[in-house]
Design a protein around this motif. Sequence first.
Motif, mmCIF file in Angstrom:
data_model
loop_
_atom_site.group_PDB
_atom_site.id
_atom_site.type_symbol
_atom_site.label_atom_id
_atom_site.label_comp_id
_atom_site.label_asym_id
_atom_site.label_seq_id
_atom_site.Cartn_x
_atom_site.Cartn_y
_atom_site.Cartn_z
ATOM 1 N N LEU A 160 45.070 51.701 45.099
ATOM 2 C CA LEU A 160 46.035 50.779 45.715
ATOM 3 C C LEU A 160 45.680 49.336 45.359
ATOM 4 C CD1 LEU A 160 48.483 50.510 47.537
ATOM 5 C CD2 LEU A 160 46.990 50.591 49.523
ATOM 6 N N ASP A 161 44.388 49.067 45.350
ATOM 7 C CA ASP A 161 43.930 47.738 44.957
ATOM 8 C C ASP A 161 44.396 47.418 43.528
ATOM 9 O OD1 ASP A 161 41.938 45.454 45.696
ATOM 10 O OD2 ASP A 161 41.432 46.033 43.632
ATOM 11 N N MET A 162 44.336 48.422 42.656
ATOM 12 C CA MET A 162 44.754 48.198 41.273
ATOM 13 C C MET A 162 46.263 47.906 41.198
ATOM 14 S SD MET A 162 44.360 50.723 38.013
ATOM 15 C CE MET A 162 45.806 51.661 38.431
ATOM 16 N N LEU A 163 47.050 48.685 41.930
ATOM 17 C CA LEU A 163 48.501 48.462 41.927
ATOM 18 C C LEU A 163 48.835 47.062 42.454
ATOM 19 C CD1 LEU A 163 49.925 51.896 43.180
ATOM 20 C CD2 LEU A 163 50.082 50.924 40.896
ATOM 21 N N VAL A 164 48.128 46.671 43.506
ATOM 22 C CA VAL A 164 48.376 45.345 44.088
ATOM 23 C C VAL A 164 48.040 44.256 43.064
ATOM 24 C CG1 VAL A 164 47.583 43.727 45.859
ATOM 25 C CG2 VAL A 164 48.065 46.085 46.475
ATOM 26 N N HIS B 101 43.295 31.784 50.927
ATOM 27 C CA HIS B 101 43.636 32.586 49.745
ATOM 28 C C HIS B 101 42.507 33.545 49.441
ATOM 29 C CE1 HIS B 101 41.002 30.352 46.859
ATOM 30 N NE2 HIS B 101 41.147 29.402 47.771
ATOM 31 N N GLN B 102 42.832 34.625 48.744
ATOM 32 C CA GLN B 102 41.833 35.654 48.449
ATOM 33 C C GLN B 102 41.548 35.793 46.966
ATOM 34 O OE1 GLN B 102 43.385 39.143 50.806
ATOM 35 N NE2 GLN B 102 41.391 38.828 51.768
ATOM 36 N N LEU B 103 42.397 35.183 46.141
ATOM 37 C CA LEU B 103 42.220 35.291 44.693
ATOM 38 C C LEU B 103 41.971 33.897 44.135
ATOM 39 C CD1 LEU B 103 45.284 37.646 44.206
ATOM 40 C CD2 LEU B 103 42.894 38.340 44.011
ATOM 41 N N GLN B 104 41.568 33.850 42.868
ATOM 42 C CA GLN B 104 41.322 32.546 42.239
ATOM 43 C C GLN B 104 42.632 31.753 42.151
ATOM 44 O OE1 GLN B 104 38.467 31.157 41.022
ATOM 45 N NE2 GLN B 104 37.318 32.841 41.936
ATOM 46 N N LEU C 37 57.617 45.756 45.099
ATOM 47 C CA LEU C 37 57.077 44.406 44.847
ATOM 48 C C LEU C 37 56.578 43.772 46.150
ATOM 49 C CD1 LEU C 37 59.623 42.910 42.256
ATOM 50 C CD2 LEU C 37 57.238 43.504 41.843
ATOM 51 N N TYR C 38 57.266 44.084 47.236
ATOM 52 C CA TYR C 38 56.904 43.499 48.528
ATOM 53 C C TYR C 38 55.645 44.151 49.100
ATOM 54 C CZ TYR C 38 57.262 42.250 53.468
ATOM 55 O OH TYR C 38 56.987 41.807 54.732
ATOM 56 N N PHE C 39 55.677 45.485 49.194
ATOM 57 C CA PHE C 39 54.554 46.174 49.853
ATOM 58 C C PHE C 39 53.269 46.101 49.037
ATOM 59 C CE2 PHE C 39 58.058 48.394 52.129
ATOM 60 C CZ PHE C 39 57.684 47.993 53.401
ATOM 61 N N LEU C 40 53.420 45.974 47.689
ATOM 62 C CA LEU C 40 52.216 45.944 46.844
ATOM 63 C C LEU C 40 51.787 44.513 46.513
ATOM 64 C CD1 LEU C 40 53.071 48.870 44.390
ATOM 65 C CD2 LEU C 40 51.359 48.873 46.215
ATOM 66 N N SER C 41 52.099 43.583 47.399
ATOM 67 C CA SER C 41 51.741 42.188 47.114
ATOM 68 C C SER C 41 50.686 41.656 48.088
ATOM 69 C CB SER C 41 52.993 41.311 47.206
ATOM 70 O OG SER C 41 53.463 41.314 48.532
ATOM 71 N N PRO D 285 52.666 40.915 39.875
ATOM 72 C CA PRO D 285 52.587 39.448 39.769
ATOM 73 C C PRO D 285 52.859 38.734 41.098
ATOM 74 C CG PRO D 285 54.431 40.321 38.481
ATOM 75 C CD PRO D 285 53.661 41.487 38.967
ATOM 76 N N MET D 286 53.624 39.420 41.980
ATOM 77 C CA MET D 286 53.928 38.790 43.271
ATOM 78 C C MET D 286 52.675 38.614 44.134
ATOM 79 S SD MET D 286 56.962 37.846 43.350
ATOM 80 C CE MET D 286 56.850 37.541 41.600
ATOM 81 N N THR D 287 51.653 39.422 43.889
ATOM 82 C CA THR D 287 50.398 39.301 44.634
ATOM 83 C C THR D 287 49.822 37.896 44.468
ATOM 84 O OG1 THR D 287 49.936 41.637 44.262
ATOM 85 C CG2 THR D 287 48.043 40.243 44.826
#
Lengths: 262, 286
Positions: free
Chosen positions: B230-234, B254-257, B180-184, B238-240
């Motif tokens: 990797l982008d898909m996993l991230v 921020h990078q997302l909506q 959860l941490y590394f893929l956020s 939900p933590m992303t």
Amino acid sequence: MILECHGLGRSFGGTEAVADVSFALAEGESLALIGPNGAGKSTTLGMLTTALRPDRGRATVAGADIAAQAAQVRASLGVLFQEPALDERLSPRQTLRLHAAMHALPRHARAAAVEKALDWAGLREQADRPLRGFSGGMKRRLELARALMHGPRLLVLDEPTLGLDPQGRLDLWARIDGLRAEGMAVLMTTHAMAEAERCDRIGIIDKGRLLAIGTRAELALAHGGHAHADLEQVFLTLTGRALRDAFAGPPARVLRLPRRSA
Amino acid sequence: MSALSLSVTEALWRRELTRYLRDPSQIFGGLSRTVLWLIILGFGLGATLREIEGYSYAQYVLPGVALLNVLFASLQSGFQLVYDRQHGLLRQILISPAPSLSVTLGKILGGATVAVAQGLIPIAFAPVVGVQISLLALAGAMAVLFAMGVGLTGLGVLIALRRGSIDNFGSISNGVIQPLYFLSGSIFPLKGIVGGIGFLDIPPALRDQLRMHGINAIGGGWVVELPGWLDMLVRLNPMTYSLDLLRWCLLDFHQLQLATNLAVTAGFGLVTTVLAIRALDRARQR
């Protein structure tokens, strides 16, 4: 009757922990269930305290069905587990306050109920110290005071003196006797024959079945040959002398979480 | 007792706080993670990886370290239910008439409150890495930390109820917390301009002027983008989205909506809470 159960049964996978248990307990009466390890005592108590759902049969506590009216049953029970069910980081006062909230004691009555319970348990001086470091006897007194705090009609004790020193056992029994004298109904399990003999009636349970139930004298007469036969002899006559280590699974399962909640 | 008892919820919330305050090891863990990840990794790796979208590496990982502390605090609180159910006070609570809804809410809200306290530890170090946080931003960050704590404590309760036992916390750390941490996006951006070794520092005044024109890095920066898998996993984590929201509160970046971040953060908390309530109710009389 404060407690009635008919044909109560529960299996875990392929193991039948309790096959068919029926008995009743009158208001103010005390009953000790004795049996070898894995006999089904703790599973029976698990069902009667609503921690386990029976597969078969039915039971009522104070008129409420254990499966369909679990909340009412829980309000009528005071329970002591085999091992302390305490949070060692809390103090006695915090433990009792929490219990008062869990049993919906009116807010205005909680402080007085907590103080009364602390006095009853003889823990006033240690009321605000974390439980870590308390002796087994102190923890048991606290648990018994907690079990009584909400005014239960039936006290359920699962091997209540397990792990206590002789002084702790004597003190606990003095308290239990005092409660019985006041009319509290008590259902307990024990491996100590002397403790079982203190109860009004004794039930001998093995392999999930209630083999015999009656007063000490009735059991002695029926299964020991005469009214003064030794209870342990009666117990061994009914349950045999074979070691039961292999059957020790079901009581442990009482405390295990299911692998799937669905 | 009705289906919801605030008195029960409050009592269990207090219990979680008392346990936290009497457990210095948890606070020590939060401090040590801050020192290792924010100070040592932040400045150490930051010596090589000079900038990410105009922020120093230590600044960029600050919200991620807060997330790491929230992950540990919340999931530990949830998993603690296994021991509590087998050997602790929860056995007594579950055979009381207290409604499952209130019991679960008390547990989750308590876990989330502890998570906020733990998440604030790295945020207290923000000035050390050159981040000034306004009171408004702090309030926003606390709200995000709380929402993360709700979702993750609910997840911890769910996992705890599905497992018969948790033999060691290490397996949970490796199997749940670290993914959860590394893929956020905590330690690398989804996509961004990274400034490298040997390029000139941008003076702060010029940096501000460039930012006003939407330029976050110049002179030797390069665009990095995660591999597709990797982008898909991230993006499935939900933590992303919660972390992106937290980063917006703390760094104004921020990078997302933002609407998506808000919806996922709130939705994750709601879903895990509802599932945890149902799971506890079912496990109560098995």
